[in-house]
Motif scaffolding. Structure first.
Motif, PDB file in Angstrom:
ATOM      1  N   SER A 402     -20.816 -24.273  38.674  1.00 40.86           N
ATOM      2  CA  SER A 402     -20.762 -23.652  40.011  1.00 40.86           C
ATOM      3  C   SER A 402     -19.661 -22.988  40.200  1.00 40.86           C
ATOM      4  N   LYS A 403     -18.742 -23.165  41.377  1.00 38.79           N
ATOM      5  CA  LYS A 403     -17.714 -22.386  41.875  1.00 38.79           C
ATOM      6  C   LYS A 403     -16.714 -22.492  40.626  1.00 38.79           C
ATOM      7  N   GLY A 405     -16.755 -22.795  37.597  1.00 35.95           N
ATOM      8  CA  GLY A 405     -17.289 -22.064  36.556  1.00 35.95           C
ATOM      9  C   GLY A 405     -17.197 -20.637  36.870  1.00 35.95           C
ATOM     10  N   HIS A 406     -17.091 -20.081  38.217  1.00 36.25           N
ATOM     11  CA  HIS A 406     -16.655 -18.715  38.410  1.00 36.25           C
ATOM     12  C   HIS A 406     -15.043 -18.603  38.134  1.00 36.25           C
ATOM     13  N   VAL A 407     -14.461 -19.446  38.856  1.00 36.48           N
ATOM     14  CA  VAL A 407     -12.916 -19.703  38.469  1.00 36.48           C
ATOM     15  C   VAL A 407     -12.763 -19.543  36.833  1.00 36.48           C
ATOM     16  N   GLN A 409     -14.438 -18.328  34.577  1.00 41.34           N
ATOM     17  CA  GLN A 409     -14.803 -16.975  34.051  1.00 41.34           C
ATOM     18  C   GLN A 409     -13.634 -15.968  34.414  1.00 41.34           C
ATOM     19  N   LYS A 410     -13.118 -15.980  35.679  1.00 43.08           N
ATOM     20  CA  LYS A 410     -12.068 -15.194  36.145  1.00 43.08           C
ATOM     21  C   LYS A 410     -10.694 -15.429  35.194  1.00 43.08           C
ATOM     22  N   SER A 413     -11.049 -13.984  31.823  1.00 40.75           N
ATOM     23  CA  SER A 413     -10.643 -12.405  31.846  1.00 40.75           C
ATOM     24  C   SER A 413      -9.165 -12.249  31.909  1.00 40.75           C
ATOM     25  N   HIS A 426     -20.686 -21.435  29.753  1.00 41.70           N
ATOM     26  CA  HIS A 426     -21.243 -22.165  30.643  1.00 41.70           C
ATOM     27  C   HIS A 426     -21.701 -23.610  30.225  1.00 41.70           C
ATOM     28  N   SER A 508     -11.133 -24.650  44.763  1.00 48.17           N
ATOM     29  CA  SER A 508     -11.412 -23.362  43.829  1.00 48.17           C
ATOM     30  C   SER A 508     -10.123 -22.334  43.716  1.00 48.17           C
ATOM     31  N   SER A 512      -7.793 -21.826  40.585  1.00 45.40           N
ATOM     32  CA  SER A 512      -7.456 -20.534  40.075  1.00 45.40           C
ATOM     33  C   SER A 512      -5.938 -20.356  39.753  1.00 45.40           C
TER      34      SER A 512
END
Length: 556
Positions: A402-403, A405-407, A409-410, A413, A426, A508, A512
């Motif tokens: 979820s969130k 996970g988005h962190v 992914q960032k 990068s 994932h 989050s 990050s």
């Protein structure tokens, strides 16, 4: 400039009186004892508690409870006390847009011994208060706070250069200043200050120090007040404990106290804690003056408020509401009130639902404070994590659900852009074959606020047989994820920023920042330079700028 009451009567404004408080914000650490210890003596105390303090904050809270609209200019540290004090001020409806957080510095504290007699002894460690600067005052002026205020209230628990800046700004904006010279100054006021102070509110010892006149008798108090008035101050209120307060105005004012002065009697009450009484008095006086009352009338109101305050424990906590003071005065000074103060407002850190700008400020403050709190939790495990990533001969694999996970992914990068090969897996996909991409040469960074996310735990269990070590970024150091990890980085938060405290907002952001800190530290230790960056990022505007720069310096 006209007398305070006259000024505010001439410029009536809708709504409550407006008071700008510039001063200290502390956490009070209070030990109750039978008596104070002598030098070299150790005593067992009766109890201990902590409560909000700092003369500036005490006065701001008291003024708000007494019905004023209050804005505060101050500073707290990037520690739990600082976060707690900000929440407490907001809960009391004190405006905090000019209260800033000083990174890496402790919030001011006051160490207080409170004797059974009600007397107290206080040691103040300024902390972040010592960093409140003239620039902070200028910033408050740029927000039009000096234009907004009807009275400015300031004390001496902040640097004197900052007090001078307050007096200058108030003079430029033609707003009256009430100065409470506490703690007692160790050197004379600069000559320019006297004419800039509208009302000086010392206690009898401060009056003696400032005037050079002994104040151990009522006549001495009166003589000291006249000596202070002669320095150029327009009005003086000397508080004298059980004897009351002596009020004196210059001949230029229309206040009843201009002809020889007037004693405001103290109300006879049984004291429990005198710590916040002076601050409550000053706040009530400033609130009354901002509302257009005469100095004598405002001082009577202040004496009643202070009388109630001494019957209750705590500095900020002891301040009464306006309704309580009015009831006290109507009863002729009879204390028919609860010993514990009733909260004026629900103790909630949240703005009202319709306060859009309040919510925006709240979210930024909440997330910013949580990030700064990381500074207090940086330990050797962060360096261990950086060294583990540097020694990795494979790739950094990031995962989260979820969130988080988005962190993740960032952050994958970010690592790639800074020279460390990385990719995101994932956790659910990992349970369907992608765990096979993990090798013993890799490092896994798993992100979960609770540390109990089922998919993340299952992926870690599936991937770790490869031999890849795990770095956990989690808010729960005792979680199952933490137990499965070689290194645990603490991303704990006190709560999320949303009204329900449920949505991954603050958590989050902190996750990050922890990941960015790792990536930047690794980048620096790799000596990853501009040419390295260009080689993996030749495209876009940034790539073109780097190309021209490197060609200009002969590096391409």
């Amino acid at each position: 400039m006209s007398d305070l009451a006259e000024r505010n009567r001439e410029q009536p404004a809708a709504g409550p009186p407006r008071v700008l408080v510039v001063g200290s914000i502390n956490m009070d650490l209070v030990a109750t004892v039978e008596r104070a210890p002598a030098a070299g003596e150790t005593l067992l105390g009766d109890s201990f508690h902590r409560t909000g303090g700092g003369k500036g904050a005490n006065q701001a809270v008291a003024a708000a409870r007494l019905g004023a609209a209050v804005e505060m200019v101050g500073k707290v540290g990037s520690d739990p006390f600082g976060r707690e004090r900000l929440r407490q001020l907001r809960a009391e409806r004190v405006g905090t847009r000019s209260v800033t957080v000083e990174p890496g510095v402790a919030t001011g504290v006051a160490l207080i011994t409170l004797e059974k007699s009600g007397e107290n002894r206080i040691i103040v460690v300024p902390g972040a208060n010592a960093r409140l600067s003239p620039a902070d005052v200028s910033r408050a002026a740029s927000l039009s706070l000096f234009d907004w205020a009807q009275v400015v209230l300031v004390q001496l628990e902040i640097p004197l250069a900052t007090v001078a800046a307050v007096l200058e700004q108030a003079t430029q904006h033609s707003v009256p200043v009430v100065l409470n010279p506490a703690p007692a100054p160790t050197e004379p006021f600069p000559a320019s200050w006297w004419s800039q102070i509208s009302v000086l509110v010392p206690n009898r010892s401060e009056a003696a120090l400032l005037s050079g006149v002994p104040t151990d008798t009522p006549g001495g108090v009166e003589k000291a007040a006249r000596a202070l008035l002669a320095r150029g101050v327009r009005q003086v209120v000397v508080t004298a404990g059980r004897e009351g307060a002596f009020v004196l105005s210059s001949e230029e004012t229309d206040d009843p106290a201009r002809t020889g002065g007037e004693w405001i009697p103290a109300f006879p009450v049984e004291p429990v804690d005198t710590v916040g009484a002076g601050d409550t008095f000053c706040a009530a006086l400033a609130t009354g003056l901002a509302a257009g009352e005469t100095l004598v009338s405002a001082a009577r109101f202040a004496a009643a408020a202070a009388a109630i305050a001494v019957t209750r424990p705590g500095a900020s906590a002891s301040a009464p509401t306006r309704a309580e003071v009015e009831q006290f005065l109507e009863s002729g000074g009879k204390l028919e009130l609860p010993r514990e103060p009733a909260a004026t407002f629900p103790v909630s850190p949240f703005p009202s639902p319709d306060d859009t700008m309040g919510w925006i400020r709240h979210t930024i403050e909440e997330e910013g404070l949580a990030v700064l709190a990381l500074l207090d939790r940086i330990g050797p495990e962060f360096e261990e994590a950086v060294n583990l990533i540097l020694s990795c001969t494979g790739r950094v694999i990031l995962t989260g659900m979820s969130k988080p996970g988005h962190v993740a992914q960032k952050l994958a990068s970010t690592f790639n852009s800074s020279g460390t090969p990385a990719f995101f897996v994932h956790p659910a996909e990992g349970l369907h074959g992608d765990a096979g991409s993990v090798t013993a040469e890799d490092v896994i960074i798993a992100i979960s606020n609770s540390g109990e996310t089922g998919e993340v735990l299952a992926f870690v269990d599936a991937a770790t047989p490869s031999g890849a070590p795990v770095i956990a970024i989690t808010g729960n150091r005792s979680s199952r994820l933490a137990q499965r990890s070689r290194i645990v980085l603490d991303a704990h938060i006190e709560r999320e920023a949303d009204p329900l405290g449920l949505i991954a907002t603050t958590s989050s952001t902190v996750e990050s920042v922890v990941g960015d800190a790792l990536a930047v530290a690794v980048m620096a230790k790799r000596r990853f330079g501009r040419l390295d960056f260009f080689r993996i990022h030749p495209g876009g505007t940034l790539g073109e700028q780097l190309r021209r720069e490197l060609q200009r310096h002969g590096r391409l």
